[in-house]
Design a protein around this motif. Structure first.
Motif, PDB file in Angstrom:
ATOM      1  N   VAL A  96       3.355  16.601   2.146  1.00 22.42           N
ATOM      2  CA  VAL A  96       4.165  16.256   1.117  1.00 22.42           C
ATOM      3  C   VAL A  96       5.061  15.079   0.998  1.00 22.42           C
ATOM      4  CG1 VAL A  96       3.318  18.528  -0.293  1.00 22.42           C
ATOM      5  CG2 VAL A  96       5.821  18.278   0.995  1.00 22.42           C
ATOM      6  N   SER A  97       5.285  14.483  -0.021  1.00 20.07           N
ATOM      7  CA  SER A  97       6.554  13.345   0.271  1.00 20.07           C
ATOM      8  C   SER A  97       7.163  13.329  -1.085  1.00 20.07           C
ATOM      9  CB  SER A  97       5.785  12.163   0.488  1.00 20.07           C
ATOM     10  OG  SER A  97       6.573  11.061   0.337  1.00 20.07           O
ATOM     11  N   PRO A  98       8.558  12.902  -1.196  1.00 21.04           N
ATOM     12  CA  PRO A  98       9.394  12.992  -2.371  1.00 21.04           C
ATOM     13  C   PRO A  98       8.787  11.825  -2.951  1.00 21.04           C
ATOM     14  CG  PRO A  98      10.704  12.513  -0.424  1.00 21.04           C
ATOM     15  CD  PRO A  98       9.584  13.236   0.258  1.00 21.04           C
ATOM     16  N   LEU A  99       8.240  10.584  -2.322  1.00 24.88           N
ATOM     17  CA  LEU A  99       7.895   9.632  -3.156  1.00 24.88           C
ATOM     18  C   LEU A  99       6.542   9.908  -3.952  1.00 24.88           C
ATOM     19  CD1 LEU A  99       7.964   6.957  -0.163  1.00 24.88           C
ATOM     20  CD2 LEU A  99       9.693   7.376  -1.829  1.00 24.88           C
ATOM     21  N   TRP A 100       6.057  10.861  -4.087  1.00 25.26           N
ATOM     22  CA  TRP A 100       4.906  11.230  -4.961  1.00 25.26           C
ATOM     23  C   TRP A 100       5.240  12.325  -5.899  1.00 25.26           C
ATOM     24  CZ3 TRP A 100       1.460  12.946   0.183  1.00 25.26           C
ATOM     25  CH2 TRP A 100       1.349  11.692   0.990  1.00 25.26           C
ATOM     26  N   ASP A 101       6.369  12.596  -6.189  1.00 29.57           N
ATOM     27  CA  ASP A 101       6.894  13.548  -7.047  1.00 29.57           C
ATOM     28  C   ASP A 101       6.182  13.348  -8.669  1.00 29.57           C
ATOM     29  OD1 ASP A 101       8.107  14.970  -5.385  1.00 29.57           O
ATOM     30  OD2 ASP A 101      10.193  14.489  -5.584  1.00 29.57           O
ATOM     31  N   HIS A 102       5.867  14.286  -9.218  1.00 30.63           N
ATOM     32  CA  HIS A 102       5.474  13.823 -10.713  1.00 30.63           C
ATOM     33  C   HIS A 102       6.422  13.895 -11.609  1.00 30.63           C
ATOM     34  CE1 HIS A 102       1.949  14.065 -13.236  1.00 30.63           C
ATOM     35  NE2 HIS A 102       2.511  14.803 -14.074  1.00 30.63           N
ATOM     36  N   LYS A 103       7.263  12.778 -11.375  1.00 27.80           N
ATOM     37  CA  LYS A 103       8.333  12.523 -12.074  1.00 27.80           C
ATOM     38  C   LYS A 103       8.380  11.049 -12.848  1.00 27.80           C
ATOM     39  CE  LYS A 103      11.362  15.589  -9.433  1.00 27.80           C
ATOM     40  NZ  LYS A 103      12.567  15.585  -8.770  1.00 27.80           N
ATOM     41  N   PRO A 104       9.109  10.603 -14.059  1.00 25.35           N
ATOM     42  CA  PRO A 104       8.771   9.325 -14.533  1.00 25.35           C
ATOM     43  C   PRO A 104       9.696   8.417 -13.540  1.00 25.35           C
ATOM     44  CG  PRO A 104       9.259  10.892 -16.254  1.00 25.35           C
ATOM     45  CD  PRO A 104       9.249  11.746 -15.177  1.00 25.35           C
ATOM     46  N   SER A 105      10.966   8.978 -13.071  1.00 28.59           N
ATOM     47  CA  SER A 105      11.921   8.281 -12.237  1.00 28.59           C
ATOM     48  C   SER A 105      10.973   7.690 -10.945  1.00 28.59           C
ATOM     49  CB  SER A 105      12.903   8.767 -12.230  1.00 28.59           C
ATOM     50  OG  SER A 105      12.632   9.955 -11.311  1.00 28.59           O
ATOM     51  N   THR A 106      10.280   8.576 -10.408  1.00 41.22           N
ATOM     52  CA  THR A 106       9.571   8.380  -9.054  1.00 41.22           C
ATOM     53  C   THR A 106       8.434   7.382  -9.318  1.00 41.22           C
ATOM     54  OG1 THR A 106       9.986  10.812  -8.209  1.00 41.22           O
ATOM     55  CG2 THR A 106       8.424   9.297  -7.271  1.00 41.22           C
ATOM     56  N   TRP A 107       7.471   7.566 -10.487  1.00 39.76           N
ATOM     57  CA  TRP A 107       6.729   6.514 -10.695  1.00 39.76           C
ATOM     58  C   TRP A 107       7.365   5.300 -10.845  1.00 39.76           C
ATOM     59  CZ3 TRP A 107       4.678   3.609 -14.798  1.00 39.76           C
ATOM     60  CH2 TRP A 107       3.209   3.070 -14.400  1.00 39.76           C
ATOM     61  N   LEU A 108       8.006   5.182 -11.793  1.00 38.71           N
ATOM     62  CA  LEU A 108       8.883   3.842 -12.135  1.00 38.71           C
ATOM     63  C   LEU A 108       9.332   3.175 -10.983  1.00 38.71           C
ATOM     64  CD1 LEU A 108      10.560   4.521 -15.308  1.00 38.71           C
ATOM     65  CD2 LEU A 108       8.517   3.089 -15.020  1.00 38.71           C
ATOM     66  N   MET A 109       9.944   3.978  -9.852  1.00 39.77           N
ATOM     67  CA  MET A 109      10.543   3.422  -8.565  1.00 39.77           C
ATOM     68  C   MET A 109       9.365   2.819  -7.847  1.00 39.77           C
ATOM     69  SD  MET A 109      12.365   5.287  -5.443  1.00 39.77           S
ATOM     70  CE  MET A 109      10.968   5.997  -4.840  1.00 39.77           C
ATOM     71  N   ASP A 110       8.376   3.652  -7.620  1.00 34.97           N
ATOM     72  CA  ASP A 110       7.053   3.258  -6.636  1.00 34.97           C
ATOM     73  C   ASP A 110       6.653   1.867  -7.486  1.00 34.97           C
ATOM     74  OD1 ASP A 110       7.456   5.431  -5.268  1.00 34.97           O
ATOM     75  OD2 ASP A 110       5.703   6.523  -6.267  1.00 34.97           O
ATOM     76  N   MET A 111       6.482   1.709  -8.715  1.00 41.35           N
ATOM     77  CA  MET A 111       5.782   0.624  -9.378  1.00 41.35           C
ATOM     78  C   MET A 111       6.890  -0.644  -9.268  1.00 41.35           C
ATOM     79  SD  MET A 111       2.748   1.221 -10.751  1.00 41.35           S
ATOM     80  CE  MET A 111       2.508   0.158 -12.116  1.00 41.35           C
ATOM     81  N   ALA A 137       0.814  -1.379  -0.121  1.00 40.87           N
ATOM     82  CA  ALA A 137       0.009  -0.090  -0.065  1.00 40.87           C
ATOM     83  C   ALA A 137       0.909   1.248  -0.165  1.00 40.87           C
ATOM     84  CB  ALA A 137      -0.938  -0.194   1.266  1.00 40.87           C
ATOM     85  N   ARG A 138       2.147   1.044   0.677  1.00 40.26           N
ATOM     86  CA  ARG A 138       2.822   2.355   0.565  1.00 40.26           C
ATOM     87  C   ARG A 138       3.233   2.810  -0.688  1.00 40.26           C
ATOM     88  NH1 ARG A 138       4.796   7.103   3.050  1.00 40.26           N
ATOM     89  NH2 ARG A 138       6.965   7.007   3.643  1.00 40.26           N
ATOM     90  N   TRP A 139       3.755   1.794  -1.538  1.00 33.22           N
ATOM     91  CA  TRP A 139       4.049   2.149  -2.760  1.00 33.22           C
ATOM     92  C   TRP A 139       2.951   2.342  -3.947  1.00 33.22           C
ATOM     93  CZ3 TRP A 139       8.775   3.918  -1.995  1.00 33.22           C
ATOM     94  CH2 TRP A 139       9.520   3.070  -0.705  1.00 33.22           C
ATOM     95  N   GLY A 140       1.983   1.534  -3.616  1.00 33.80           N
ATOM     96  CA  GLY A 140       0.769   1.979  -4.558  1.00 33.80           C
ATOM     97  C   GLY A 140       0.216   3.073  -4.217  1.00 33.80           C
ATOM     98  N   PHE A 141       0.250   3.547  -3.165  1.00 27.96           N
ATOM     99  CA  PHE A 141      -0.479   4.963  -2.846  1.00 27.96           C
ATOM    100  C   PHE A 141       0.540   6.002  -3.374  1.00 27.96           C
ATOM    101  CE2 PHE A 141      -0.866   9.081  -0.652  1.00 27.96           C
ATOM    102  CZ  PHE A 141      -2.452   9.080  -0.847  1.00 27.96           C
TER     103      PHE A 141
END
Length: 375
Positions: free
Chosen positions: A332-347, A308-312
C-alpha cells in the motif's frame, strides 16, 4: 523567388523540387545572409551541385563557410546584383521605398502552424489509420486483463494489473505520438526560425495538435478497456463519477508523456535515435510507476520525475487500491489514498511535469535556433 509571370511570389519551405520554375532565385543561408541570386540553373552551376537539395545539405555541412563573401566575389554577383545596383533606375522608380511587411504576431504564427500541421497529418492516410486503430487494439487488450471483479469489490486480484496496463499503454501512446515530431522537422525549423519563426509558437502548435489527438486516444483506450465492467461506486474527488475521474487521470498522463516525447525529440539530433530512447523510457515508466513492485530508496525519489508514477497513483486513488486489492498482492502507498487531496496532488504533479518538459523543450528549441531573434 519571382515566378516567370513577373507577379507571383513562390515561398518554398518544404520542397525544392519546383525551384526551376522561378525566373530569379534568392538563396539565404541561416542568419539571413545572401548565398546566391540569379536564375536557378545558373545557381546549380555556381554551387557545383546536381540538385538544390544537395545545395541545402552543403549549407548544413559547412556552417562556418562565408557563403555571402564567396557570392560577392563571384561573376554571378557582378552580373545579377552589381550591374543592377550601378544602372540608372527609371524616373518612375524614384519613390520612397515601401516599408517591409510587419512580422506576424505569435498568435498568427500559431494559427498558421496548427493549420499546416493538421493538413500534414490529414494528408497521410496510413498515419491516420494507425492513430485510429492503436487505441482500439490496446483497449481490447486491456479488457482481457480484467477479471470478473473489474475495478471494484474487495480482494480484487485484477485491479492492480488493469491499472498498470492502462498506465503503460497511455505512456507508450503519448510518447510514441511525439518522439519524432521535432527532430524530423529540424532543417525546416532552422530555415523558418531564421526568417522570424517563434520557437514558442512552433512548440505550442505541436502541444495543441498532439495533445488533442493523444487525449482522444486515451479516452478511447479507457472507454474500451473498462467501460461496462464493475467500477468503484465513488471516486476520490468526483464522488459520483468514478469513471470520469479515471478517464481524466489517464488522459492527463498520456498528454504528460506526449510532452516528454517532445522533449526527447528536441534533444536528439537524428530520428534514428528516438526509438531506443522510446523503449528505454517505456521500460523506466513500468518500473518506476510503483504498480509493479515496491520502490527502494533512490528509485522512489527518481520516480517523482516520471508521469507514470503519478498517473498510476491517481488511478489507484480513484479505485481505492489500498483497500480493494488482495492482501499481499501489492504494498500500500499513501499516494493512493482514497481522498480528494491525494487525487488532486497526483493530478497536479502530472500537469507540473508536462509543463516542465514543455519548458525544457522550448529552451532547447531556442538554443537550436540560428540568430535567436524571437522567443
Amino acid at each position: 523567388g519571382l515566378a516567370k509571370d513577373g507577379r507571383t511570389v513562390i515561398v518554398v519551405t518544404h520542397s525544392v523540387a519546383n525551384l526551376d520554375v522561378c525566373d530569379r532565385l534568392l538563396v539565404l543561408v541561416p542568419g539571413g545572409k545572401v548565398a546566391f541570386y540569379g536564375p536557378p540553373a545558373e545557381g546549380l552551376r555556381y554551387f557545383g551541385k546536381q540538385s538544390w537539395a544537395e545545395v541545402f545539405q552543403a549549407f548544413d555541412a559547412q556552417p562556418d563557410r562565408d557563403w555571402q563573401g564567396d557570392f560577392k566575389r563571384s561573376s554571378c554577383y557582378r552580373e545579377y546584383v552589381a550591374s543592377g545596383l550601378t544602372s540608372r533606375a527609371p524616373e518612375s522608380t524614384h519613390r520612397a521605398p515601401e516599408p517591409p511587411p510587419a512580422p506576424r504576431s505569435r498568435l498568427a504564427q500559431l494559427s498558421t502552424l496548427c493549420r499546416r500541421y493538421l493538413a500534414v497529418i490529414a494528408s497521410d492516410r496510413n498515419y491516420l489509420i494507425v492513430l485510429a486503430v492503436l487505441p482500439i487494439i490496446l483497449g481490447a487488450l486491456i479488457r482481457q486483463f480484467e477479471g470478473s471483479g473489474g475495478l471494484a469489490g474487495l480482494d480484487n486480484k485484477s485491479a492492480q494489473q488493469t491499472l498498470l496496463v492502462l498506465v503503460i499503454c497511455a505512456c507508450f501512446t503519448g510518447a510514441a505520438n511525439s518522439v519524432r515530431e521535432l527532430v524530423k522537422e529540424r532543417p525546416i525549423y532552422s530555415r523558418e526560425r531564421a526568417a522570424g519563426l517563434s520557437a514558442g509558437a512552433y512548440l505550442l502548435s505541436k502541444l495543441l495538435v498532439l495533445g488533442f489527438i493523444t487525449g482522444v486516444q486515451a479516452a478511447v483506450l479507457v472507454s474500451l478497456g473498462v467501460l461496462g465492467k464493475p467500477l468503484p461506486a465513488h471516486g476520490s474527488f468526483l464522488t459520483s463519477a468514478s469513471f470520469v475521474e479515471l478517464l481524466l487521470a489517464i488522459v492527463v498522463l498520456a498528454i504528460a508523456c506526449m510532452a516528454m516525447g517532445l522533449l526527447v525529440s528536441a534533444i536528439v539530433n537524428t530520428s534514428e535515435k528516438t526509438m531506443p530512447v522510446l523503449v528505454l523510457l517505456s521500460m523506466a515508466q513500468v518500473i518506476l510507476s510503483g504498480g509493479l513492485l515496491a520502490l527502494s530508496v533512490g528509485l522512489n525519489q527518481l520516480s517523482w520525475l516520471t508521469p507514470a508514477r503519478w498517473g498510476f497513483a491517481a488511478t489507484a486513488s480513484t479505485v481505492n487500491l489500498n483497500v480493494i486489492s488482495a492482501p499481499g498482492i501489492i504494498t500500500v502507498s499513501p499516494l493512493w489514498d482514497h481522498k480528494p487531496s491525494t487525487w488532486l496532488m497526483d493530478m497536479g504533479l502530472q500537469v507540473l511535469l508536462a509543463v516542465l518538459f514543455s519548458l525544457v523543450a522550448w529552451w532547447r528549441l531556442v538554443r537550436l535556433s540560428p540568430g535567436r531573434t524571437r522567443r
